[in-house]
Design a protein around this motif. Structure first.
Motif, PDB file in Angstrom:
ATOM      1  N   UNK A 253       0.821  -1.211   0.000  1.00  0.00           N
ATOM      2  CA  UNK A 253       0.000   0.000   0.000  1.00  0.00           C
ATOM      3  C   UNK A 253       0.859   1.266   0.000  1.00  0.00           C
ATOM      4  N   UNK A 254       2.040   1.213   0.598  1.00  0.00           N
ATOM      5  CA  UNK A 254       2.921   2.388   0.560  1.00  0.00           C
ATOM      6  C   UNK A 254       3.394   2.658  -0.868  1.00  0.00           C
ATOM      7  N   UNK A 255       3.688   1.603  -1.619  1.00  0.00           N
ATOM      8  CA  UNK A 255       4.057   1.773  -3.022  1.00  0.00           C
ATOM      9  C   UNK A 255       2.904   2.392  -3.801  1.00  0.00           C
ATOM     10  N   UNK A 256       1.689   1.896  -3.581  1.00  0.00           N
ATOM     11  CA  UNK A 256       0.528   2.438  -4.286  1.00  0.00           C
ATOM     12  C   UNK A 256       0.377   3.937  -4.036  1.00  0.00           C
ATOM     13  N   UNK A 257       0.616   4.354  -2.804  1.00  0.00           N
ATOM     14  CA  UNK A 257       0.466   5.767  -2.456  1.00  0.00           C
ATOM     15  C   UNK A 257       1.577   6.637  -3.040  1.00  0.00           C
ATOM     16  N   UNK A 258       2.714   6.012  -3.398  1.00  0.00           N
ATOM     17  CA  UNK A 258       3.835   6.766  -3.958  1.00  0.00           C
ATOM     18  C   UNK A 258       3.814   6.833  -5.481  1.00  0.00           C
ATOM     19  N   UNK A 259       2.896   6.117  -6.116  1.00  0.00           N
ATOM     20  CA  UNK A 259       2.813   6.132  -7.575  1.00  0.00           C
ATOM     21  C   UNK A 259       2.021   7.349  -8.033  1.00  0.00           C
ATOM     22  N   UNK A 260       2.683   8.204  -8.793  1.00  0.00           N
ATOM     23  CA  UNK A 260       2.042   9.408  -9.287  1.00  0.00           C
ATOM     24  C   UNK A 260       1.615   9.270 -10.732  1.00  0.00           C
ATOM     25  N   UNK A 261       1.433  10.399 -11.389  1.00  0.00           N
ATOM     26  CA  UNK A 261       1.082  10.408 -12.808  1.00  0.00           C
ATOM     27  C   UNK A 261       2.215   9.803 -13.622  1.00  0.00           C
ATOM     28  N   UNK A 262       1.854   9.214 -14.765  1.00  0.00           N
ATOM     29  CA  UNK A 262       2.803   8.608 -15.695  1.00  0.00           C
ATOM     30  C   UNK A 262       3.566   7.437 -15.078  1.00  0.00           C
ATOM     31  N   UNK A 263       2.965   6.831 -14.062  1.00  0.00           N
ATOM     32  CA  UNK A 263       3.532   5.632 -13.420  1.00  0.00           C
ATOM     33  C   UNK A 263       4.857   5.887 -12.718  1.00  0.00           C
ATOM     34  N   UNK A 264       5.145   7.126 -12.363  1.00  0.00           N
ATOM     35  CA  UNK A 264       6.383   7.441 -11.657  1.00  0.00           C
ATOM     36  C   UNK A 264       6.263   7.118 -10.172  1.00  0.00           C
ATOM     37  N   UNK A 265       7.327   6.540  -9.596  1.00  0.00           N
ATOM     38  CA  UNK A 265       7.429   6.447  -8.142  1.00  0.00           C
ATOM     39  C   UNK A 265       7.968   7.781  -7.654  1.00  0.00           C
ATOM     40  N   UNK A 266       7.126   8.540  -6.969  1.00  0.00           N
ATOM     41  CA  UNK A 266       7.457   9.906  -6.562  1.00  0.00           C
ATOM     42  C   UNK A 266       7.923   9.877  -5.113  1.00  0.00           C
ATOM     43  N   UNK A 267       9.220  10.040  -4.900  1.00  0.00           N
ATOM     44  CA  UNK A 267       9.801   9.950  -3.560  1.00  0.00           C
ATOM     45  C   UNK A 267       9.818  11.337  -2.907  1.00  0.00           C
ATOM     46  N   UNK A 268       8.625  11.882  -2.704  1.00  0.00           N
ATOM     47  CA  UNK A 268       8.525  13.196  -2.053  1.00  0.00           C
ATOM     48  C   UNK A 268       8.212  13.006  -0.579  1.00  0.00           C
ATOM     49  N   UNK A 269       7.905  14.103   0.093  1.00  0.00           N
ATOM     50  CA  UNK A 269       7.682  14.057   1.542  1.00  0.00           C
ATOM     51  C   UNK A 269       6.472  13.216   1.924  1.00  0.00           C
ATOM     52  N   UNK A 270       5.560  13.019   0.975  1.00  0.00           N
ATOM     53  CA  UNK A 270       4.357  12.232   1.269  1.00  0.00           C
ATOM     54  C   UNK A 270       4.571  10.743   1.072  1.00  0.00           C
ATOM     55  N   UNK A 271       5.706  10.363   0.506  1.00  0.00           N
ATOM     56  CA  UNK A 271       6.006   8.953   0.222  1.00  0.00           C
ATOM     57  C   UNK A 271       6.843   8.366   1.348  1.00  0.00           C
ATOM     58  N   UNK A 272       6.401   7.243   1.897  1.00  0.00           N
ATOM     59  CA  UNK A 272       7.097   6.622   3.030  1.00  0.00           C
ATOM     60  C   UNK A 272       8.063   5.514   2.619  1.00  0.00           C
ATOM     61  N   UNK A 273       8.264   5.314   1.326  1.00  0.00           N
ATOM     62  CA  UNK A 273       9.258   4.316   0.888  1.00  0.00           C
ATOM     63  C   UNK A 273      10.671   4.821   1.163  1.00  0.00           C
ATOM     64  N   UNK A 274      11.625   3.911   1.371  1.00  0.00           N
ATOM     65  CA  UNK A 274      13.023   4.325   1.521  1.00  0.00           C
ATOM     66  C   UNK A 274      13.519   5.053   0.274  1.00  0.00           C
ATOM     67  N   UNK A 275      14.442   5.990   0.479  1.00  0.00           N
ATOM     68  CA  UNK A 275      14.996   6.785  -0.624  1.00  0.00           C
ATOM     69  C   UNK A 275      16.482   6.503  -0.797  1.00  0.00           C
ATOM     70  N   UNK A 276      17.009   6.773  -1.998  1.00  0.00           N
ATOM     71  CA  UNK A 276      18.462   6.648  -2.176  1.00  0.00           C
ATOM     72  C   UNK A 276      19.200   7.575  -1.223  1.00  0.00           C
ATOM     73  N   UNK A 277      20.390   7.169  -0.820  1.00  0.00           N
ATOM     74  CA  UNK A 277      21.134   7.926   0.189  1.00  0.00           C
ATOM     75  C   UNK A 277      21.335   9.384  -0.194  1.00  0.00           C
ATOM     76  N   UNK A 278      21.551   9.670  -1.476  1.00  0.00           N
ATOM     77  CA  UNK A 278      21.840  11.046  -1.906  1.00  0.00           C
ATOM     78  C   UNK A 278      20.658  11.979  -1.773  1.00  0.00           C
ATOM     79  N   UNK A 279      19.424  11.400  -1.644  1.00  0.00           N
ATOM     80  CA  UNK A 279      18.222  12.247  -1.579  1.00  0.00           C
ATOM     81  C   UNK A 279      17.616  12.310  -0.189  1.00  0.00           C
ATOM     82  N   UNK A 280      18.231  11.652   0.772  1.00  0.00           N
ATOM     83  CA  UNK A 280      17.668  11.649   2.123  1.00  0.00           C
ATOM     84  C   UNK A 280      17.864  12.975   2.812  1.00  0.00           C
TER      85      UNK A 280
END
Length: 280
Positions: A253-280
């Motif tokens: 369900x966390x992945x579903x909530x992070x999927x935005x338009x155009x099927x992008x995984x959007x790793x913004x503040x609203x997404x609870x998935x782990x992020x790459x180290x450079x973007x943390x």
């Protein structure tokens, strides 16, 4: 981990993810109500599914979901998150019965992959959802944005073995440890889902809604404590429990909530998935 099959690229990873070689014929499918193989795919070493998120449009490039430990380049390390990496991996699309191969789908990139907190790889394909439905008559499975509940009737649908496992969600695991990896809020199955090598990456489908609520990933094979192929459960109080023969999956369900338009995984503040180290 449950176990991509031996001989795959993952066999190169430190004793891992070839994890247990499996032989012999596929078993007969368990009764599965309305859930069938439509939307499922077979990889060369794992299972997977054609999925879409709540905000996905038919014109968007399609996505395939499987495990992080099924990644063709080897298992991501603890703490590693992979995004936007080129890929030409192929997937065999199945018909609803699972007995016929409809065609081959091809990835253009790894949209997202990790084995930190969860165990997931998302591939972006060269085809749109509309292309696939027009050519093959197959629609993608929908990812549920809601956390599932204990007691939910589920089906674990393996495109590799052409087998459907039928059971319930027995409960949830605060933390699950296996070798170097730790996963959060994992799904524990009731004993009927005796998943085996090659079922890695199978979608966990809510039998009532037919939406994907998780992805199958591991099981304790020999009763060892927190070792490869022998995950252990860690409670909120730190107590460790080992359940030999029990199998597990990771919620999506966390992945579903992070999927935005155009099927992008959007790793913004609203997404609870782990992020790459450079973007943390």
């Amino acid at each position: 981990m449950i176990r991509p099959l031996a001989g795959a690229a993952l066999a190169l990873a430190a004793g891992g993810a070839a994890l247990t070689a499996v032989g012999g014929p596929a078993q007969a499918a368990a009764p599965a109500g309305k859930v069938d193989f439509a939307g499922t795919v077979a990889l060369d070493n794992c299972s997977g599914s054609l999925v879409r998120g709540p905000r996905t449009a038919d014109r968007d490039k399609a996505l395939v979901l499987t495990n992080g430990h099924c990644l063709e380049t080897g298992m991501p390390g603890a703490g590693e998150v992979i995004v936007d990496r080129p890929s030409t991996r192929t997937f065999t699309l199945l018909d609803p019965s699972g007995r016929r191969q409809l065609g081959t789908l091809r990835a253009t990139r790894i949209e997202y992959a990790t084995m930190t907190d969860t165990d997931v790889t998302v591939y972006r394909l060269s085809s749109t959802y509309a292309d696939i439905r027009r050519k093959y008559g197959i629609s993608a499975l929908r990812l549920s944005p809601a956390r599932p509940k204990a007691g939910t009737q589920i089906r674990v649908v393996s495109g590799y073995w052409k087998k459907i496992y039928s059971c319930k969600i027995d409960g949830f695991v605060h933390r699950m440890r296996e070798a170097d990896w730790t996963w959060k809020d994992s799904i524990r199955y009731t004993p009927e889902c005796e998943t085996i090598g090659g079922t890695s990456g199978s979608p966990i489908v809510d039998a009532r809604s037919r939406q994907v609520v998780g992805v199958n990933n591991t099981g304790n094979e020999s009763g060892e404590r927190c070792t490869l192929n022998n995950p252990c459960e860690v409670g909120r109080d730190g107590r460790v429990t080992v359940r030999k023969g029990t199998n597990y999956g990771q919620q999506t369900y966390l992945l579903a909530r992070c999927l935005g338009a155009r099927s992008d995984v959007v790793l913004d503040a609203r997404c609870a998935l782990p992020r790459p180290a450079a973007t943390r």
